[in-house]
Design a protein around this motif. Structure first.
Motif, PDB file in Angstrom:
ATOM      1  N   ASN A   1       0.846  -1.193   0.000  1.00  0.00           N
ATOM      2  CA  ASN A   1       0.000   0.000   0.000  1.00  0.00           C
ATOM      3  C   ASN A   1       0.880   1.241   0.000  1.00  0.00           C
ATOM      4  N   LEU A   2       0.729   2.046  -1.036  1.00  0.00           N
ATOM      5  CA  LEU A   2       1.489   3.281  -1.201  1.00  0.00           C
ATOM      6  C   LEU A   2       0.533   4.399  -1.572  1.00  0.00           C
ATOM      7  N   SER A   3       0.941   5.626  -1.336  1.00  0.00           N
ATOM      8  CA  SER A   3       0.103   6.747  -1.768  1.00  0.00           C
ATOM      9  C   SER A   3       0.170   6.861  -3.289  1.00  0.00           C
ATOM     10  N   ASP A   4      -0.823   7.502  -3.866  1.00  0.00           N
ATOM     11  CA  ASP A   4      -0.846   7.639  -5.317  1.00  0.00           C
ATOM     12  C   ASP A   4       0.338   8.465  -5.817  1.00  0.00           C
ATOM     13  N   THR A   5       0.815   9.428  -5.037  1.00  0.00           N
ATOM     14  CA  THR A   5       1.974  10.216  -5.451  1.00  0.00           C
ATOM     15  C   THR A   5       3.250   9.380  -5.418  1.00  0.00           C
ATOM     16  N   GLN A   6       3.369   8.473  -4.441  1.00  0.00           N
ATOM     17  CA  GLN A   6       4.530   7.578  -4.397  1.00  0.00           C
ATOM     18  C   GLN A   6       4.549   6.678  -5.625  1.00  0.00           C
ATOM     19  N   LEU A   7       3.396   6.135  -5.992  1.00  0.00           N
ATOM     20  CA  LEU A   7       3.321   5.249  -7.155  1.00  0.00           C
ATOM     21  C   LEU A   7       3.660   5.999  -8.437  1.00  0.00           C
ATOM     22  N   ALA A   8       3.133   7.209  -8.581  1.00  0.00           N
ATOM     23  CA  ALA A   8       3.358   7.968  -9.804  1.00  0.00           C
ATOM     24  C   ALA A   8       4.812   8.421  -9.937  1.00  0.00           C
ATOM     25  N   ALA A   9       5.427   8.813  -8.825  1.00  0.00           N
ATOM     26  CA  ALA A   9       6.792   9.347  -8.877  1.00  0.00           C
ATOM     27  C   ALA A   9       7.857   8.268  -8.981  1.00  0.00           C
ATOM     28  N   ASN A  10       7.542   7.038  -8.608  1.00  0.00           N
ATOM     29  CA  ASN A  10       8.567   5.988  -8.516  1.00  0.00           C
ATOM     30  C   ASN A  10       8.191   4.708  -9.242  1.00  0.00           C
ATOM     31  N   THR A  11       7.479   4.801 -10.328  1.00  0.00           N
ATOM     32  CA  THR A  11       6.976   3.607 -11.013  1.00  0.00           C
ATOM     33  C   THR A  11       8.101   2.648 -11.405  1.00  0.00           C
ATOM     34  N   THR A  12       9.088   3.136 -12.112  1.00  0.00           N
ATOM     35  CA  THR A  12      10.178   2.277 -12.570  1.00  0.00           C
ATOM     36  C   THR A  12      11.005   1.777 -11.394  1.00  0.00           C
ATOM     37  N   LEU A  13      11.277   2.651 -10.427  1.00  0.00           N
ATOM     38  CA  LEU A  13      12.061   2.254  -9.257  1.00  0.00           C
ATOM     39  C   LEU A  13      11.363   1.135  -8.485  1.00  0.00           C
ATOM     40  N   LEU A  14      10.050   1.229  -8.318  1.00  0.00           N
ATOM     41  CA  LEU A  14       9.313   0.184  -7.603  1.00  0.00           C
ATOM     42  C   LEU A  14       9.421  -1.157  -8.320  1.00  0.00           C
ATOM     43  N   GLN A  15       9.315  -1.137  -9.629  1.00  0.00           N
ATOM     44  CA  GLN A  15       9.446  -2.370 -10.399  1.00  0.00           C
ATOM     45  C   GLN A  15      10.842  -2.972 -10.252  1.00  0.00           C
ATOM     46  N   VAL A  16      11.867  -2.109 -10.280  1.00  0.00           N
ATOM     47  CA  VAL A  16      13.244  -2.579 -10.132  1.00  0.00           C
ATOM     48  C   VAL A  16      13.463  -3.159  -8.732  1.00  0.00           C
ATOM     49  N   LEU A  17      12.937  -2.484  -7.716  1.00  0.00           N
ATOM     50  CA  LEU A  17      13.112  -2.972  -6.342  1.00  0.00           C
ATOM     51  C   LEU A  17      12.446  -4.324  -6.129  1.00  0.00           C
ATOM     52  N   ILE A  18      11.241  -4.484  -6.642  1.00  0.00           N
ATOM     53  CA  ILE A  18      10.538  -5.760  -6.484  1.00  0.00           C
ATOM     54  C   ILE A  18      11.262  -6.862  -7.254  1.00  0.00           C
ATOM     55  N   GLN A  19      11.734  -6.537  -8.445  1.00  0.00           N
ATOM     56  CA  GLN A  19      12.464  -7.539  -9.224  1.00  0.00           C
ATOM     57  C   GLN A  19      13.763  -7.930  -8.527  1.00  0.00           C
ATOM     58  N   HIS A  20      14.436  -6.977  -7.927  1.00  0.00           N
ATOM     59  CA  HIS A  20      15.741  -7.249  -7.319  1.00  0.00           C
ATOM     60  C   HIS A  20      15.631  -7.825  -5.902  1.00  0.00           C
ATOM     61  N   TYR A  21      14.749  -7.255  -5.081  1.00  0.00           N
ATOM     62  CA  TYR A  21      14.675  -7.648  -3.669  1.00  0.00           C
ATOM     63  C   TYR A  21      13.425  -8.442  -3.317  1.00  0.00           C
ATOM     64  N   GLY A  22      12.533  -8.647  -4.270  1.00  0.00           N
ATOM     65  CA  GLY A  22      11.306  -9.379  -3.982  1.00  0.00           C
ATOM     66  C   GLY A  22      11.573 -10.830  -3.641  1.00  0.00           C
ATOM     67  N   ARG A  23      10.711 -11.387  -2.862  1.00  0.00           N
ATOM     68  CA  ARG A  23      10.883 -12.783  -2.440  1.00  0.00           C
ATOM     69  C   ARG A  23      10.549 -13.729  -3.584  1.00  0.00           C
ATOM     70  N   THR A  24      11.286 -14.793  -3.656  1.00  0.00           N
ATOM     71  CA  THR A  24      11.064 -15.798  -4.686  1.00  0.00           C
ATOM     72  C   THR A  24       9.697 -16.449  -4.469  1.00  0.00           C
ATOM     73  N   CYS A  25       9.014 -16.753  -5.526  1.00  0.00           N
ATOM     74  CA  CYS A  25       7.708 -17.427  -5.503  1.00  0.00           C
ATOM     75  C   CYS A  25       6.636 -16.572  -4.824  1.00  0.00           C
ATOM     76  N   ARG A  26       6.767 -15.290  -4.871  1.00  0.00           N
ATOM     77  CA  ARG A  26       5.740 -14.399  -4.348  1.00  0.00           C
ATOM     78  C   ARG A  26       5.314 -13.447  -5.454  1.00  0.00           C
ATOM     79  N   ARG A  27       4.047 -13.072  -5.402  1.00  0.00           N
ATOM     80  CA  ARG A  27       3.521 -12.080  -6.335  1.00  0.00           C
ATOM     81  C   ARG A  27       3.257 -10.802  -5.549  1.00  0.00           C
ATOM     82  N   TYR A  28       3.459  -9.682  -6.182  1.00  0.00           N
ATOM     83  CA  TYR A  28       3.294  -8.394  -5.521  1.00  0.00           C
ATOM     84  C   TYR A  28       2.196  -7.599  -6.201  1.00  0.00           C
ATOM     85  N   GLN A  29       1.381  -6.954  -5.390  1.00  0.00           N
ATOM     86  CA  GLN A  29       0.346  -6.057  -5.894  1.00  0.00           C
ATOM     87  C   GLN A  29       0.563  -4.691  -5.263  1.00  0.00           C
ATOM     88  N   PHE A  30       0.468  -3.661  -6.090  1.00  0.00           N
ATOM     89  CA  PHE A  30       0.530  -2.304  -5.582  1.00  0.00           C
ATOM     90  C   PHE A  30      -0.893  -1.791  -5.420  1.00  0.00           C
TER      91      PHE A  30
END
Length: 140
Positions: free
Chosen positions: A86-115
């Protein structure tokens, strides 16, 4: 003194920063600001250590100046492997690519993420006395 200053991700040249990033498994994404890239390289080790827990994910978001994130796991009615961020709409809009990179790099294996976007709205609540009588009858 110059060689010693090159080991610090905050002060080194961009060429040395790229070597440090390679060493720490960080890849610069398209149009990433140099300040954010330096932070990602600087905190790469501690971020990888924190990635496995809810509190750790929150600390990663704080370190990279994304802000507060609410992490929800194993919610009723949703598959067990889904993690909701759960993030604010401004956080999602300002950091779209960064969030995707962070989840891809630090996300847990075999887990799905929803924003999920949280939008805060100002609200006023007033308590009023209605002065009404209530009763109920049970029929058998």
């Amino acid at each position: 003194a110059w060689p010693l200053s090159q080991t610090d991700a905050d002060t080194c040249t961009e060429l040395v920063l790229n070597y440090l990033a390679w060493e720490r498994d960080i890849t610069r994404f398209t149009n990433e600001p140099i300040g954010l890239y330096r932070k990602r390289v600087k905190f790469a080790k501690v971020n990888s250590e924190d990635a496995g827990s809810v509190a750790g994910i929150q600390r990663i978001f704080q370190r990279l100046d994304i802000g507060h994130v609410e992490v929800l796991e194993r919610q009723d009615g949703i598959d067990w492997d889904v993690i909701i961020l759960n993030l604010s709409d401004t956080q999602l809009a300002a950091n779209t690519t960064l969030l995707q990179v962070l989840i891809q790099h630090y996300g847990r294996t075999c887990r799905r993420y929803q924003f999920q976007a949280i939008v805060s709205l100002p609200m006023n609540i007033t308590a009023v006395n209605i002065n009404a009588d209530y009763s109920y009858t049970v029929a058998s």
